[in-house]
Write a protein that holds these residues in place. Structure first.
Motif, short mmCIF file in Angstrom:
data_model
loop_
_atom_site.label_atom_id
_atom_site.label_comp_id
_atom_site.label_asym_id
_atom_site.label_seq_id
_atom_site.Cartn_x
_atom_site.Cartn_y
_atom_site.Cartn_z
N ALA A 1 14.49 0.52 -26.72
CA ALA A 1 14.12 1.82 -26.17
C ALA A 1 12.95 1.68 -25.18
CB ALA A 1 13.75 2.79 -27.29
N ARG A 2 11.97 0.88 -25.55
CA ARG A 2 10.79 0.73 -24.70
C ARG A 2 11.08 -0.06 -23.43
NH1 ARG A 2 6.66 -0.63 -29.69
NH2 ARG A 2 6.06 1.52 -30.14
N THR B 1 14.22 -0.87 -22.01
CA THR B 1 15.35 -0.53 -21.13
C THR B 1 15.44 0.96 -20.83
OG1 THR B 1 17.01 -0.22 -22.89
CG2 THR B 1 16.63 -2.47 -22.11
N GLY B 2 14.88 1.81 -21.68
CA GLY B 2 14.79 3.22 -21.34
C GLY B 2 16.02 4.06 -21.63
N ALA B 3 17.11 3.45 -22.11
CA ALA B 3 18.31 4.21 -22.45
C ALA B 3 19.13 3.37 -23.43
CB ALA B 3 19.14 4.56 -21.22
N VAL B 4 19.78 4.04 -24.38
CA VAL B 4 20.51 3.33 -25.43
C VAL B 4 21.88 3.98 -25.64
CG1 VAL B 4 20.53 2.73 -27.89
CG2 VAL B 4 18.37 2.67 -26.62
N ALA C 1 13.95 8.34 -31.91
CA ALA C 1 13.25 9.63 -31.90
C ALA C 1 11.85 9.51 -32.50
CB ALA C 1 14.07 10.66 -32.67
N GLU C 2 11.72 8.67 -33.51
CA GLU C 2 10.43 8.54 -34.20
C GLU C 2 9.43 7.68 -33.45
OE1 GLU C 2 11.82 9.00 -38.89
OE2 GLU C 2 11.53 7.01 -38.01
N HIS C 3 9.94 6.67 -32.72
CA HIS C 3 9.02 5.67 -32.16
C HIS C 3 8.93 5.66 -30.64
CE1 HIS C 3 8.31 3.68 -36.04
NE2 HIS C 3 9.58 3.93 -36.30
N HIS C 4 10.02 5.92 -29.93
CA HIS C 4 9.96 5.90 -28.47
C HIS C 4 11.17 6.67 -27.93
CE1 HIS C 4 8.29 4.21 -24.75
NE2 HIS C 4 9.54 4.18 -24.31
N PRO C 5 11.07 7.99 -27.85
CA PRO C 5 12.21 8.80 -27.45
C PRO C 5 12.71 8.47 -26.03
CG PRO C 5 10.54 10.17 -28.50
CD PRO C 5 9.93 8.81 -28.28
N THR D 1 20.57 -0.41 -23.01
CA THR D 1 20.95 -1.26 -24.14
C THR D 1 22.20 -0.71 -24.80
OG1 THR D 1 18.66 -1.91 -24.59
CG2 THR D 1 20.25 -2.19 -26.38
N LEU D 2 23.16 -1.58 -25.04
CA LEU D 2 24.38 -1.25 -25.78
C LEU D 2 24.24 -1.87 -27.17
CD1 LEU D 2 26.99 -2.20 -23.00
CD2 LEU D 2 25.73 -0.04 -23.28
#
Length: 319
Positions: A244-245, A247-250, A271-275, A199-200
């Motif tokens: 984050a959930r 796509t796995g990368a931001v 960081a707080e919800h889905h690192p 995700t961009l």
């Protein structure tokens, strides 16, 4: 014959800001403009000519400018404070905090020519800290429109919000990216491209460049989601966490400091919800002197730089 790819038309959002403000003022006599000897650079010449008694020019006195706006708001007016972003936010921070945000006054702070738009004038005129500074002030909404239509929507929203707002108005020209009928609401991002690999997340002048980067990634077989996060505060928490959930990368992209701005807001949520791996593109510190185009290239704030950051983030994903 060599074919030439036609570039999309580009627009100066300052013109749309000024036109929409004048349009609103014609039907709402509470709207006034307050500036710091910046009538021309804020594109307010037409507003001054049409409403000569509703533009207050305090001269180069930014603290007075914000204090005057607070008084006007207290008297029932809706002041749009328009000034170069580095001086509005840097010189008048105490007044923004105490007179506007703390008291909840309905004042619209319009940071003109933010980021590195004043490139050749150097670090004193770069407004790379404004998003970080403004995010630290409680009760202040922060809007960074990406194109002319979103700029007009931001002006309309700010005029009716009843809340303190900081509105970034870009100086250099950008293409249209907002789909017709796209909603414009606090805490709601606009998804401009669907994707499942990365995700961009971009704001303002960087949104069109993120879309270009998504095209480059697509050619490599990488599917990129593109989010236009026009409201940096309140940010669309659900969209960030879902990105984050799913796509796995931001990758975040902003024309400003990476510490404290959009990237910091996104990284905190992730960081707080889905690192997951996060890459933050922007300006790392004081920027050198040079044209805006030179500086954007210098910091990799172009389609190729965003593509490379996405690849790096993907390289850190645990499969």
């Amino acid at each position: 014959m060599t074919s030439v790819t036609q570039q999309p038309a580009r627009y100066d959002c300052r013109a749309d800001f000024a036109e929409e403000l004048a349009k609103l003022a014609r039907t709402d006599d509470r709207i006034v403009a307050v500036c710091n000897d910046s009538v021309g650079s804020s594109n307010l010449v037409g507003f001054r000519d049409e409403f000569p008694d509703r533009l207050i020019n305090v001269g180069i006195a930014e603290q007075d400018m914000v204090g005057v706006a607070a008084g006007l708001a207290n008297a029932g007016f809706v002041p749009f404070v328009s000034a170069a972003a580095p001086f509005l936010t840097g010189r008048a921070m105490e007044q923004i905090k105490a007179d506007i945000a703390y008291t909840g006054r309905h004042v619209v702070l319009c940071g003109q020519s933010p980021g590195i738009a004043y490139g050749e004038l150097g670090p004193t005129h770069h407004s790379i800290e404004d998003l970080s500074w403004m995010r630290a002030v409680s009760g202040l909404e922060i809007i960074v429109p990406a194109d002319p239509s979103e700029t007009r929507a931001a002006v309309r929203y700010a005029a009716s919000s009843g809340r303190p707002v900081y509105l970034r108005v870009p100086r250099f020209k950008v293409p249209t990216v907002t789909p017709d009928g796209a909603p414009f609401e606090p805490g709601r991002a606009t998804c401009l491209a669907e994707g499942g690999d990365v995700t961009l997340i971009a704001v303002g002048t960087m949104v069109s460049r993120a879309l270009d980067a998504a095209g480059l990634l697509s050619a490599d077989g990488i599917s990129a989601r593109v989010l236009n996060m026009a409201f940096v505060e309140p940010i669309d928490e659900a969209a960030v966490i879902a990105a984050a959930r799913e796509t796995g990368a931001v990758v975040t992209v902003e024309e400003g400091l990476v510490s404290g701005g959009l990237g910091a807001a996104v990284a905190k949520l992730v960081a707080e919800h889905h690192p997951v791996p996060v890459r933050m593109l922007g300006v790392p510190g004081f920027a050198p002197t040079g044209s805006a185009d030179f500086l954007l290239d210098h910091f990799g704030l172009h389609a190729e730089g965003i593509r490379d950051a996405a690849r790096q983030a993907l390289g850190q994903v645990r499969r």
